[in-house]
Design a protein around this motif. Sequence first.
Motif, mmCIF file in Angstrom:
data_model
loop_
_atom_site.group_PDB
_atom_site.id
_atom_site.type_symbol
_atom_site.label_atom_id
_atom_site.label_comp_id
_atom_site.label_asym_id
_atom_site.label_seq_id
_atom_site.Cartn_x
_atom_site.Cartn_y
_atom_site.Cartn_z
ATOM 1 N N MET A 1 0.907 -1.455 0.338
ATOM 2 C CA MET A 1 -0.071 -0.028 0.286
ATOM 3 C C MET A 1 1.015 1.081 -0.344
ATOM 4 O O MET A 1 1.875 1.407 0.764
ATOM 5 N N LYS A 2 0.444 2.152 -0.671
ATOM 6 C CA LYS A 2 1.287 3.911 -0.984
ATOM 7 C C LYS A 2 0.952 3.799 0.001
ATOM 8 O O LYS A 2 -0.157 4.309 0.770
ATOM 9 N N ASP A 3 2.368 4.906 0.615
ATOM 10 C CA ASP A 3 2.058 5.528 1.883
ATOM 11 C C ASP A 3 1.893 7.582 1.325
ATOM 12 O O ASP A 3 3.046 7.697 1.022
ATOM 13 N N PHE A 4 1.057 7.512 1.572
ATOM 14 C CA PHE A 4 0.471 9.399 1.232
ATOM 15 C C PHE A 4 1.126 10.367 2.756
ATOM 16 O O PHE A 4 1.296 11.463 2.694
ATOM 17 N N GLY A 5 1.506 8.667 3.529
ATOM 18 C CA GLY A 5 2.620 10.749 4.470
ATOM 19 C C GLY A 5 1.484 10.995 5.378
ATOM 20 O O GLY A 5 1.719 12.071 6.469
ATOM 21 N N PHE A 6 0.281 10.411 5.846
ATOM 22 C CA PHE A 6 -0.834 10.579 7.309
ATOM 23 C C PHE A 6 -1.051 9.397 7.720
ATOM 24 O O PHE A 6 -1.290 7.957 6.521
ATOM 25 N N SER A 7 -1.973 9.068 8.831
ATOM 26 C CA SER A 7 -2.008 8.202 9.528
ATOM 27 C C SER A 7 -3.572 8.353 9.618
ATOM 28 O O SER A 7 -4.186 9.512 9.834
ATOM 29 N N VAL A 8 -4.369 7.146 9.913
ATOM 30 C CA VAL A 8 -5.985 7.058 10.248
ATOM 31 C C VAL A 8 -5.392 7.049 12.020
ATOM 32 O O VAL A 8 -5.019 6.755 12.866
ATOM 33 N N ILE A 9 -6.879 8.073 12.946
ATOM 34 C CA ILE A 9 -6.534 8.565 13.995
ATOM 35 C C ILE A 9 -7.808 6.947 14.868
ATOM 36 O O ILE A 9 -8.619 7.278 13.594
ATOM 37 N N LYS A 10 -6.845 6.357 15.160
ATOM 38 C CA LYS A 10 -7.382 5.760 16.008
ATOM 39 C C LYS A 10 -9.137 5.669 16.696
ATOM 40 O O LYS A 10 -10.192 4.924 15.934
ATOM 41 N N GLN A 11 -9.305 7.148 17.435
ATOM 42 C CA GLN A 11 -10.531 7.126 17.906
ATOM 43 C C GLN A 11 -11.688 7.732 16.686
ATOM 44 O O GLN A 11 -12.933 7.199 16.773
ATOM 45 N N ARG A 12 -11.982 7.618 15.402
ATOM 46 C CA ARG A 12 -12.158 7.797 14.648
ATOM 47 C C ARG A 12 -12.375 6.559 13.693
ATOM 48 O O ARG A 12 -13.458 6.661 13.086
ATOM 49 N N THR A 13 -12.019 5.182 13.714
ATOM 50 C CA THR A 13 -12.627 4.642 12.503
ATOM 51 C C THR A 13 -13.167 3.745 13.648
ATOM 52 O O THR A 13 -13.859 4.001 14.705
ATOM 53 N N ILE A 14 -13.902 3.082 12.215
ATOM 54 C CA ILE A 14 -15.218 2.162 12.510
ATOM 55 C C ILE A 14 -15.180 0.992 12.583
ATOM 56 O O ILE A 14 -14.935 0.410 11.942
ATOM 57 N N ASP A 15 -14.930 -0.046 13.455
ATOM 58 C CA ASP A 15 -14.514 -1.088 13.405
ATOM 59 C C ASP A 15 -16.189 -2.487 12.776
ATOM 60 O O ASP A 15 -17.279 -2.081 13.953
ATOM 61 N N TYR A 16 -15.587 -2.384 11.658
ATOM 62 C CA TYR A 16 -17.380 -2.989 11.513
ATOM 63 C C TYR A 16 -17.464 -4.976 12.444
ATOM 64 O O TYR A 16 -18.787 -5.406 12.240
#
Length: 114
Positions: A1-16
């Motif tokens: 996967m390509k690295d776009f230089g940012f990461s996902v904030i864990k609190q804003r993710t939805i674990d389906y």
Amino acid sequence: MKDFGFSVIKQRTIDYDQFDGRLLNEVLEIEPSFKVCLSCGGCTATCSAADLVSFNVRRMNLLLRRGETVELESEIQKCMLCGKCMLVCPRGINLRNVIMLIKKSILKYKPVNS
């Protein structure tokens, strides 16, 4: 996967895998007008409870749609059921009925260990 230089904030993710949409499905089944909510914020801008506490109808909508039942339960208790939100809704959504449905059904879908 390509690295776009940012990461996902864990609190804003939805674990389906953990997502529990039963409460949302029940509310939408009984009050189908809630499906067309634009999240325009008119309800939040006119909310009587929001003048006194940190209640936010848009936040309640987001918590419901994300399946965050525990947080939703504490948020929904702040509503005064005055109905001003229904008067300004451009889609004519019966938000008072939505809130009453959530209050009625929330204990049924609340996680056991909370």
